[in-house]
Design a protein around this motif. Structure first.
Motif, PDB file in Angstrom:
ATOM      1  N   VAL A 209      12.542   2.702  -0.292  1.00  0.00           N
ATOM      2  CA  VAL A 209      11.102   2.669  -0.517  1.00  0.00           C
ATOM      3  C   VAL A 209      10.781   3.146  -1.932  1.00  0.00           C
ATOM      4  N   LEU A 210      11.461   4.174  -2.390  1.00  0.00           N
ATOM      5  CA  LEU A 210      11.232   4.674  -3.745  1.00  0.00           C
ATOM      6  C   LEU A 210      11.604   3.634  -4.789  1.00  0.00           C
ATOM      7  N   GLU A 211      12.729   2.970  -4.616  1.00  0.00           N
ATOM      8  CA  GLU A 211      13.145   1.953  -5.581  1.00  0.00           C
ATOM      9  C   GLU A 211      12.168   0.798  -5.620  1.00  0.00           C
ATOM     10  N   ASN A 212      11.599   0.429  -4.462  1.00  0.00           N
ATOM     11  CA  ASN A 212      10.576  -0.610  -4.435  1.00  0.00           C
ATOM     12  C   ASN A 212       9.364  -0.193  -5.251  1.00  0.00           C
ATOM     13  N   ALA A 213       8.916   1.049  -5.073  1.00  0.00           N
ATOM     14  CA  ALA A 213       7.752   1.519  -5.823  1.00  0.00           C
ATOM     15  C   ALA A 213       8.039   1.589  -7.318  1.00  0.00           C
ATOM     16  N   MET A 214       9.274   1.915  -7.687  1.00  0.00           N
ATOM     17  CA  MET A 214       9.632   2.013  -9.099  1.00  0.00           C
ATOM     18  C   MET A 214       9.511   0.676  -9.817  1.00  0.00           C
ATOM     19  N   PHE A 215       9.629  -0.431  -9.075  1.00  0.00           N
ATOM     20  CA  PHE A 215       9.505  -1.739  -9.708  1.00  0.00           C
ATOM     21  C   PHE A 215       8.102  -1.997 -10.230  1.00  0.00           C
ATOM     22  N   GLY A 216       7.114  -1.265  -9.732  1.00  0.00           N
ATOM     23  CA  GLY A 216       5.761  -1.454 -10.233  1.00  0.00           C
ATOM     24  C   GLY A 216       5.436  -0.655 -11.472  1.00  0.00           C
ATOM     25  N   VAL A 217       6.294   0.287 -11.839  1.00  0.00           N
ATOM     26  CA  VAL A 217       5.983   1.197 -12.947  1.00  0.00           C
ATOM     27  C   VAL A 217       6.134   0.477 -14.281  1.00  0.00           C
ATOM     28  N   PRO A 218       5.156   0.583 -15.171  1.00  0.00           N
ATOM     29  CA  PRO A 218       5.236  -0.079 -16.475  1.00  0.00           C
ATOM     30  C   PRO A 218       6.215   0.615 -17.411  1.00  0.00           C
ATOM     31  N   GLY A 219       6.718  -0.129 -18.372  1.00  0.00           N
ATOM     32  CA  GLY A 219       7.556   0.443 -19.425  1.00  0.00           C
ATOM     33  C   GLY A 219       8.880   0.968 -18.941  1.00  0.00           C
ATOM     34  N   ASN A 220       9.362   0.479 -17.794  1.00  0.00           N
ATOM     35  CA  ASN A 220      10.643   0.945 -17.280  1.00  0.00           C
ATOM     36  C   ASN A 220      11.770   0.184 -17.973  1.00  0.00           C
ATOM     37  N   VAL A 221      12.091   0.608 -19.199  1.00  0.00           N
ATOM     38  CA  VAL A 221      13.068  -0.114 -20.013  1.00  0.00           C
ATOM     39  C   VAL A 221      14.468  -0.010 -19.444  1.00  0.00           C
ATOM     40  N   GLY A 222      14.663   0.854 -18.455  1.00  0.00           N
ATOM     41  CA  GLY A 222      15.977   0.997 -17.867  1.00  0.00           C
ATOM     42  C   GLY A 222      16.473  -0.248 -17.168  1.00  0.00           C
ATOM     43  N   VAL A 223      15.574  -1.186 -16.853  1.00  0.00           N
ATOM     44  CA  VAL A 223      16.008  -2.420 -16.206  1.00  0.00           C
ATOM     45  C   VAL A 223      16.414  -3.479 -17.221  1.00  0.00           C
ATOM     46  N   ARG A 224      16.339  -3.173 -18.506  1.00  0.00           N
ATOM     47  CA  ARG A 224      16.728  -4.128 -19.546  1.00  0.00           C
ATOM     48  C   ARG A 224      18.144  -3.818 -20.014  1.00  0.00           C
ATOM     49  N   LEU A 225      19.009  -4.815 -19.916  1.00  0.00           N
ATOM     50  CA  LEU A 225      20.416  -4.608 -20.237  1.00  0.00           C
ATOM     51  C   LEU A 225      20.592  -4.168 -21.680  1.00  0.00           C
ATOM     52  N   GLY A 226      19.815  -4.744 -22.596  1.00  0.00           N
ATOM     53  CA  GLY A 226      19.947  -4.385 -24.006  1.00  0.00           C
ATOM     54  C   GLY A 226      19.664  -2.920 -24.252  1.00  0.00           C
ATOM     55  N   THR A 227      18.611  -2.394 -23.603  1.00  0.00           N
ATOM     56  CA  THR A 227      18.269  -0.977 -23.786  1.00  0.00           C
ATOM     57  C   THR A 227      19.342  -0.078 -23.186  1.00  0.00           C
ATOM     58  N   LEU A 228      19.891  -0.485 -22.049  1.00  0.00           N
ATOM     59  CA  LEU A 228      20.945   0.309 -21.420  1.00  0.00           C
ATOM     60  C   LEU A 228      22.155   0.446 -22.331  1.00  0.00           C
ATOM     61  N   LEU A 229      22.485  -0.623 -23.052  1.00  0.00           N
ATOM     62  CA  LEU A 229      23.661  -0.599 -23.909  1.00  0.00           C
ATOM     63  C   LEU A 229      23.386   0.083 -25.242  1.00  0.00           C
ATOM     64  N   VAL A 230      22.195  -0.188 -25.816  1.00  0.00           N
ATOM     65  CA  VAL A 230      21.901   0.299 -27.165  1.00  0.00           C
ATOM     66  C   VAL A 230      21.340   1.723 -27.141  1.00  0.00           C
ATOM     67  N   ASN A 231      20.477   2.013 -26.164  1.00  0.00           N
ATOM     68  CA  ASN A 231      19.819   3.315 -26.135  1.00  0.00           C
ATOM     69  C   ASN A 231      19.803   3.871 -24.710  1.00  0.00           C
ATOM     70  N   PRO A 232      20.954   4.296 -24.202  1.00  0.00           N
ATOM     71  CA  PRO A 232      21.009   4.785 -22.818  1.00  0.00           C
ATOM     72  C   PRO A 232      20.163   6.016 -22.577  1.00  0.00           C
ATOM     73  N   VAL A 233      19.951   6.839 -23.603  1.00  0.00           N
ATOM     74  CA  VAL A 233      19.122   8.035 -23.438  1.00  0.00           C
ATOM     75  C   VAL A 233      17.680   7.639 -23.120  1.00  0.00           C
ATOM     76  N   ALA A 234      17.136   6.658 -23.860  1.00  0.00           N
ATOM     77  CA  ALA A 234      15.774   6.187 -23.601  1.00  0.00           C
ATOM     78  C   ALA A 234      15.675   5.545 -22.223  1.00  0.00           C
ATOM     79  N   ALA A 235      16.728   4.820 -21.824  1.00  0.00           N
ATOM     80  CA  ALA A 235      16.722   4.191 -20.511  1.00  0.00           C
ATOM     81  C   ALA A 235      16.696   5.239 -19.410  1.00  0.00           C
ATOM     82  N   ASP A 236      17.468   6.295 -19.582  1.00  0.00           N
ATOM     83  CA  ASP A 236      17.503   7.361 -18.577  1.00  0.00           C
ATOM     84  C   ASP A 236      16.161   8.085 -18.513  1.00  0.00           C
ATOM     85  N   ARG A 237      15.552   8.319 -19.673  1.00  0.00           N
ATOM     86  CA  ARG A 237      14.249   8.976 -19.707  1.00  0.00           C
ATOM     87  C   ARG A 237      13.193   8.115 -19.017  1.00  0.00           C
TER      88      ARG A 237
END
Length: 365
Positions: A209-237
């Protein structure tokens, strides 16, 4: 060979970096669950072993968040229009198709014109020889709940599609906070702060249920593969911020204690609340809810009604398409009565049902 050694060295270095900065994996949102639990309807649901339990027995009392934290009113927001059942892959594609960041919003009363935060004038739509919507005029007052009622085929859901960009109108005028939005795409409209749901919930049934709700949150760059590879700290934040916002939405609808359960194991009433939580997580100030109690057990109707009654306290403007008159009585919202694509009358539910012609149109008696 030297080339093979270099490849292995690079691979090893990347693996070390991944373990250091992204120990939960590249895509933690899709992690599987293991522990089995049961919801109130007896359906099986599962949670991660060892995860923290949510607060038990929470009632869906909306909170007014403090300005210093991540809040449901924070923007930009992402429209996660959600609806039901189907396969996970199909649901994911449908949700992403209508997901887009919504614009930053301030206090509803300050931005909204005197005539209403949303005004619809002379809206028309025909499908071949079928005149689905014929010159509809609507006004949604800021910070209030308004309902659209009428018999099946009256054009209620079509109106939602027209004013949110899913259906192209033949003519008319639609203004959100005074800005013309006619002809804009659903993504553009969501950026301006208006989202809609559909009659059926479109939850990712194998995710929590929490993961479903997280899909609505704006600016969640953690779902972008490029951000995960280039800036993992920002993705985690970003993921932590999305988790906090999603949890706040779940607390608002009274599902914080179900956050770690698999969505497919919830009862239908709880799934409806989870869908509302995902829309809340977008931060949009105008919410259009299409039949939020359809198929819901009567004992859950009151929970849904309590949640919706509290949304104006969060600065939300809500419009509901609904057939359940008992639910509408609990909401106590003014209603537009539609028939054959035309607004016949506006008033309280009691006044509308006291009209013999409208009662005949609705119930056939």
């Amino acid at each position: 060979t030297d080339a093979s050694f270099v490849r292995l060295a690079i691979y090893g270095a990347l693996l070390v970096l991944l373990m250091a900065f992204r120990p939960s994996g590249l895509f933690p949102e899709f992690r599987r669950t293991t522990r089995i639990a049961r919801g109130p309807t007896g359906g099986a649901a599962s949670t991660r072993a060892g995860d923290r339990p949510g607060p038990a027995g929470r009632t869906p009392v909306p909170r007014q968040p403090s300005s210093g934290s991540t809040t449901l009113q924070r923007a930009p927001a992402r429209a996660a229009a959600t609806a039901s059942g189907g396969a996970d892959d199909s649901s994911r594609a449908q949700s992403r198709a209508v997901a887009a960041p919504a614009a930053a919003t301030t206090a509803v009363a300050a931005d909204a014109p005197a005539t209403g935060i949303l005004t619809v004038t002379g809206l028309h739509k025909s499908f071949g020889g079928i005149k689905a919507v014929q010159g509809v005029d609507l006004v949604l007052p800021a910070g209030e709940v308004t309902a659209l009622i009428g018999p099946n085929g009256a054009g209620k859901s079509t109106i939602f599609g027209l004013i949110t960009g899913f259906i192209a109108p033949d003519k008319g005028d639609v203004r959100l906070r005074g800005q013309d939005i006619l002809g804009k795409s659903p993504q553009e409209i969501s950026r301006l702060g208006m989202v809609r749901s559909f009659q059926d919930v479109r939850l990712f049934r194998r995710m929590t249920v929490l993961e479903n709700a997280m899909f609505g949150v704006p600016g969640n760059v953690g779902v972008r593969l490029g951000t995960l590879l280039v800036n993992p700290v920002a993705a985690d934040r970003a993921e932590r911020r999305a988790r906090d916002t999603a949890m706040e939405a779940l607390e608002t609808v009274g599902l914080a204690d179900k956050a770690d359960l698999v969505a497919g194991g919830l009862g239908h009433g709880e799934q409806k609340l989870a869908a509302i939580a995902r829309i809340l997580a977008t931060g949009a100030e105008v919410m259009l809810l299409d039949e939020p109690t359809s198929g819901v057990d009567p004992r859950w109707v009151e929970r849904v009604a309590e949640t919706i009654r509290g949304l104006p306290q969060l600065g939300k403007t809500v419009c509901i398409v609904e057939h359940n008159l008992g639910f509408l009585e609990q909401i106590g919202a003014p209603c537009y009565f539609l028939e054959a694509g035309v607004v016949r009358k506006k008033g309280t539910l009691r006044d509308l049902m006291a009209d013999a012609e409208l009662r005949q149109a609705y119930f056939g008696v």
